[in-house]
Scaffold this active site. Sequence first.
Site, PDB file in Angstrom:
ATOM      1  NE  ARG A   1     -16.046 -42.450  30.105  1.00  0.00           N
ATOM      2  CZ  ARG A   1     -16.338 -41.446  30.928  1.00  0.00           C
ATOM      3  NH1 ARG A   1     -16.523 -41.694  32.213  1.00  0.00           N
ATOM      4  NH2 ARG A   1     -16.473 -40.215  30.483  1.00  0.00           N
TER       5      ARG A   1
ATOM      6  CD  GLU B   1     -26.819 -56.657  20.592  1.00  0.00           C
ATOM      7  OE1 GLU B   1     -26.239 -55.628  20.207  1.00  0.00           O
ATOM      8  OE2 GLU B   1     -26.550 -57.228  21.661  1.00  0.00           O
TER       9      GLU B   1
ATOM     10  CE  LYS C   1     -23.300 -58.024  20.291  1.00  0.00           C
ATOM     11  NZ  LYS C   1     -22.126 -57.194  20.542  1.00  0.00           N
TER      12      LYS C   1
HETATM   13  P1  13P Z   1     -21.899 -58.881  26.032  1.00  0.00           P
HETATM   14  O1  13P Z   1     -21.027 -59.783  25.223  1.00  0.00           O
HETATM   15  O2  13P Z   1     -21.268 -58.364  27.260  1.00  0.00           O
HETATM   16  O3  13P Z   1     -23.281 -59.440  26.240  1.00  0.00           O
HETATM   17  O4  13P Z   1     -22.135 -57.581  25.169  1.00  0.00           O
HETATM   18  C1  13P Z   1     -22.163 -57.569  23.822  1.00  0.00           C
HETATM   19  C2  13P Z   1     -22.991 -56.450  23.354  1.00  0.00           C
HETATM   20  O5  13P Z   1     -22.539 -55.655  22.564  1.00  0.00           O
HETATM   21  C3  13P Z   1     -24.368 -56.358  23.837  1.00  0.00           C
HETATM   22  O6  13P Z   1     -25.053 -55.395  23.132  1.00  0.00           O
END
Ligand code: 13P
Length: 366
Positions: A60, A191, A233
Amino acid sequence: MAEVGGSYHPTLTKQQEDELQSVVAKILVSGKGILAADETTEILGSKLSALNLENSEVNRRKYRQLLFTTPNFGENISGVILVEETYNQKANNGERFVDLLRKQGIVPGIKVDTGIVPLPGTLGEGTTQGLDDLGKRCAEYKKGGCEFAKLRCALTVGPHTPSHLALLENAHVLGRYASVCQQNGLVPIVEPDVMRDGDHDLERCQKVTEQALAYTYKALADYHVFLEGTLLKTNMVTPGQNCSKKYTSEEIGHATVVALRRGVPVAVPGIVFLSGGLSEIDATKYLNASNQVKLLKPWVLSFSFGRALQATVLKEWQGKDENLKKAQKLFLQRAKANGDAQLGKYEGEEASAAAIESLFITKYTY
Ligand code: 13P
């Protein structure tokens, strides 16, 4: 702090507000966006396993080092979201990853949620954990060089979901999280993610996204969050993964901007989209189309992609040192394409089969 009437007592000083806004300004730069490198150990592990690589800390670290040492990736990436493990790791030269990013002018941020748990009384919906010791963790991350945080809440689209309870609960989690981050000097990336699981059409996704945004910003107001010191987001408005009807990029861009105009206050400086399992190319095309919509868009529309910035990179790398340079080149290509899309100037590219492959995973946890 001046006394104000009513039940509200201001909690941020002018200096704290200015500091949050200066971090936002470092992230929202023309032609740049965020690399979401915050996959959990399990999720990154599943990707490594698919390449027959062991899900070890060594692998990782090696993979993330590949990303963060890509020459000049800061030309199109202004921020990186880390997970706790990476936050504590060092590059081969002994330098902390956090410092390595900062030296390149890239703002380090950190995922602070600790996963999704079932929300009893709903049809399989969930809520996000991580609030209990959040203040303490934020203070430590800030001291350790991070300047922003991310917490994701997921909403599922079904005939009877998202429920009022799931919308309310998840919005409140985001509100409290954002307030705690700001108290500790971290810019919260808020988000609410309307997931792509399902066969719903574009109109349904737009409606649910509008609802999710309305609940979210009501909660942020309830928690007295300083909107100018936040980023949103969220998902671009797309049909469900199994929807039979196809839509053009222009239709998707238009639906996305209409939903945002209905639900995101003008005080929010920027929206950094997640990619949600879209193919790399579709994610770039839809971001570009959103930026080309001829409606007033009072925020910066940018990217905070995980899968759509990394899928072909990982595939190219295969865990082998001899593939490192080629994998880094692909990372730069994706970052540049999305940087162009952030400006609405993406003109398409010669795409590999991997770049047009769907990256959708059912009930993705991140
Ligand atoms: P993805 O762009 O793979 O959807 O992931 C972004 C992300 O941080 C989701 O929490």
